[in-house]
Design an enzyme around this catalytic site. Structure first.
Site, PDB file in Angstrom:
ATOM      1  CG  HIS A 368      -1.710   1.198   1.474  1.00  0.00           C
ATOM      2  ND1 HIS A 368      -3.052   1.285   1.182  1.00  0.00           N
ATOM      3  CD2 HIS A 368      -1.370   2.417   1.998  1.00  0.00           C
ATOM      4  CE1 HIS A 368      -3.497   2.488   1.504  1.00  0.00           C
ATOM      5  NE2 HIS A 368      -2.492   3.193   2.006  1.00  0.00           N
ATOM      6  CD  GLU A 369       1.809   3.543   3.784  1.00  0.00           C
ATOM      7  OE1 GLU A 369       2.013   4.614   3.172  1.00  0.00           O
ATOM      8  OE2 GLU A 369       0.833   3.378   4.538  1.00  0.00           O
ATOM      9  CG  HIS A 372       0.172   5.976  -0.635  1.00  0.00           C
ATOM     10  ND1 HIS A 372      -0.998   6.447  -1.187  1.00  0.00           N
ATOM     11  CD2 HIS A 372      -0.155   5.525   0.611  1.00  0.00           C
ATOM     12  CE1 HIS A 372      -1.992   6.281  -0.321  1.00  0.00           C
ATOM     13  NE2 HIS A 372      -1.511   5.724   0.771  1.00  0.00           N
ATOM     14  CD  GLU A 428      -4.778   6.547   1.745  1.00  0.00           C
ATOM     15  OE1 GLU A 428      -4.459   5.361   1.983  1.00  0.00           O
ATOM     16  OE2 GLU A 428      -3.996   7.499   1.886  1.00  0.00           O
ATOM     17  CG  ASP A 432      -6.696   0.283   0.509  1.00  0.00           C
ATOM     18  OD1 ASP A 432      -5.680   0.291   1.231  1.00  0.00           O
ATOM     19  OD2 ASP A 432      -7.785   0.783   0.847  1.00  0.00           O
ATOM     20  CG  HIS A 493      -7.761   6.000   4.756  1.00  0.00           C
ATOM     21  ND1 HIS A 493      -7.328   7.078   5.502  1.00  0.00           N
ATOM     22  CD2 HIS A 493      -6.656   5.318   4.386  1.00  0.00           C
ATOM     23  CE1 HIS A 493      -6.005   7.043   5.580  1.00  0.00           C
ATOM     24  NE2 HIS A 493      -5.574   5.990   4.907  1.00  0.00           N
ATOM     25  NE  ARG A 499      -8.325   1.308   3.595  1.00  0.00           N
ATOM     26  CZ  ARG A 499      -7.253   1.729   4.259  1.00  0.00           C
ATOM     27  NH1 ARG A 499      -7.387   2.195   5.497  1.00  0.00           N
ATOM     28  NH2 ARG A 499      -6.059   1.676   3.705  1.00  0.00           N
TER      29      ARG A 499
END
Length: 531
Positions: A368-369, A372, A428, A432, A493, A499
């Protein structure tokens, strides 16, 4: 860097009374203002509260929502200009005098600053000009009171709780012990972090997580070759960004040296090597009998540390969170991922867990990070963290088209009769979906290299299925219905339920692993995919 600010409530629309929920919150905020002003001994409380609220409503009207397209395009917001030019835009604000006092300096009018909200600053200058100074003074005092009132006596904390109950449905106040722990954590985070790391995170765990990160980065590198919408020039730039990305795991190394913490006033802990009654550093005093003064000392000390950084080179190795934080982050302006030791714990990660759970847990968060760096926000920064458009127009146009599919998908989700905003949550949601794919393929790579994991006894699920179950459990949360309203309004989010469902339903491997029929809700024929 100068930007819009000034609202006490978390979103501008709450001041505008656009629906029943926002009207309730605004009424509760008005009661909260009057209670605090009364506790402070103010006279003509109703009038003062009304004047401050009216000024905040004016500010709300000129504030641009963080989810507006203008605020999502960093390049269009970013304006570098001199102090003299800034002064012409906002004639009622004395910028040189203000900055000279804050930084204890004598700035030239040719000093350059970055302005992120030009239209707002022009309008706020006009608003200050037509607002009586008495109201401006009361407003400034109110902003200080709001920040500090949680540190005052029980009646102040009771007033805060009543507002919180209306906004988020919190029935119980935090116990005093938890409040004290929270404040110690906030003001002495790194010093407490040294104790946490010693007890809960070994150097062996750090090395294993580092390998997990490298596996997931390797998969993204492979995925870049498979993206048919990306041309070669953009692919090279994306790969360079991946290669230059800095990763920080667990804790800064100096925390393993207690003498370094004792000597550094910025990291000083109450009673660390000094008398437990009064712990003193050259610049920061803490006394167990003066709690409120301790808070003020800590805030003042933090400001002094920030002021000292003026004109210094940015320290890319600095940690924004202490090691015990249950969080992770990616900073586009540093091209840096950080995973504190606090998030590298069960149930997200355990060196003794099956790898299916580790990759489905912390692995999807790492992915996920990482993603980004390539979403609609992080993708505006290059490998060095500079605001540079590194995409070709052809590739960027295709990226936006694929991103719009995700916007449309989430726009169709509703929770408590509120529609999720696909545009607000786009970054986000991209992260995800991308993180889930990267972690899954990294787990498959691990299986190829180490062999299949043994089935768990008395467990009907395969390890591939357990991977997705671990991902879903990352986002298990219990929320009051009131807080859902605020989340949909203010949080970038999507609600936790979506999510999970939004991500897995768009991943063909989920449908295969759980045998979902083609064109069923969890395995639609037409899927959204970016990375």
């Amino acid at each position: 860097q100068i930007d819009q600010d000034g609202l006490t409530l978390p979103e501008r629309t709450l001041y505008l009374g656009q629906d029943e929920e926002s009207e309730k919150i605004l009424a509760a905020y008005r009661v909260f203002m009057e209670r605090l002003l009364t506790l402070l001994g103010a006279e003509e409380v109703e009038q003062k509260a009304q004047e401050i609220l009216k000024l905040e409503q004016h500010l709300a009207n000129i504030t641009v929502s963080e989810y507006d397209d203008v605020r999502r395009d960093v390049g269009s917001m970013y304006h570098k200009l001199t102090l003299a030019e800034l002064q012409r835009i906002t004639p009622t604000l004395k910028w040189k005098r203000l900055l000279d006092r804050i930084f204890h300096d004598n700035f030239s009018e040719e000093e350059e600053v970055v302005l992120l909200a030009t239209d707002y600053m022009h309008k706020v200058s006009d608003l200050i000009r037509v607002t009586p100074s008495r109201i401006l003074h009361n407003y400034m005092l109110w902003r200080i009171v709001v920040v500090l009132s949680e540190h005052l006596s029980t009646p102040f904390r009771d007033a805060i709780h009543e507002l919180s109950k209306e906004m988020e449905g919190n029935e119980k106040q935090l116990e005093r012990g938890k409040i004290c722990l929270s404040q110690a954590n906030k003001h002495f985070g790194m010093a407490l972090g040294a104790l946490f790391v010693e007890e809960h995170f070994s150097s062996a765990s750090k090395a294993k997580v580092q390998q997990l990160v490298e596996d997931i980065k390797y998969i993204l590198d492979q995925r870049l070759d498979e993206l048919d919408w990306m041309d070669e020039e953009t692919r090279r730039a994306a790969r360079a960004k991946l290669r230059y990305m800095m990763v920080m795991i667990g804790y800064p190394d100096f925390l393993l040296k207690p003498e370094a913490i004792d000597k550094d006033p910025a990291l000083h802990s109450l009673g660390a090597g000094i008398s437990p009654d009064v712990a003193v550093s050259p610049q920061f005093e803490v006394d167990e009998k003066t709690y409120f003064k301790n808070i003020l000392n800590s805030i003042a000390f933090g400001i002094r540390l920030s002021v000292k950084k003026i004109r210094q080179e940015v320290d890319k190795s600095a940690w924004l969170l202490p090691p015990q934080a249950l969080n992770a982050y990616y900073l586009p302006n540093k091209n840096q991922m950080v995973f504190p030791a606090g998030i590298l714990q069960p149930t997200l990660y355990d060196p003794e867990f099956p790898q299916s759970l580790n990759y489905g847990g912390i692995g999807t968060i790492i992915g996920h990070e990482l993603t980004h760096g390539y979403d609609d926000w992080g993708g505006q920064y290059d490998r060095h963290g500079n605001l540079v458009h590194w995409w070709t127009e052809r590739s960027y146009s295709k990226f936006l088209k694929k991103a719009q599919c995700i916007v449309n998908l989430y726009d169709n989700f509703t929770v408590y009769n509120q529609r999720v905003n696909g545009k607000h949550t786009l970054g986000e949601n991209i992260a995800d979906m991308g993180g889930l794919k990267l972690a899954y393929y990294a787990y498959q790579k691990w299986v190829r290299e180490h062999g299949p994991e043994h089935p768990l006894h008395h467990m009907k699920y395969t390890h591939d299925q357990l991977f997705f179950i671990a991902f879903a459990q990352n986002w298990r949360i219990k929320r009051q219905s009131q807080s859902i309203y605020l989340q949909v309004l203010t949080d970038k989010h999507a609600p936790a339920y979506y999510r999970v469902l939004g991500s897995v339903s768009q991943f063909e491997e989920f449908g295969r692993v759980f045998h979902c029929p083609k064109n069923s809700p969890m395995n639609p024929v037409h899927k959204c995919s970016v990375w």
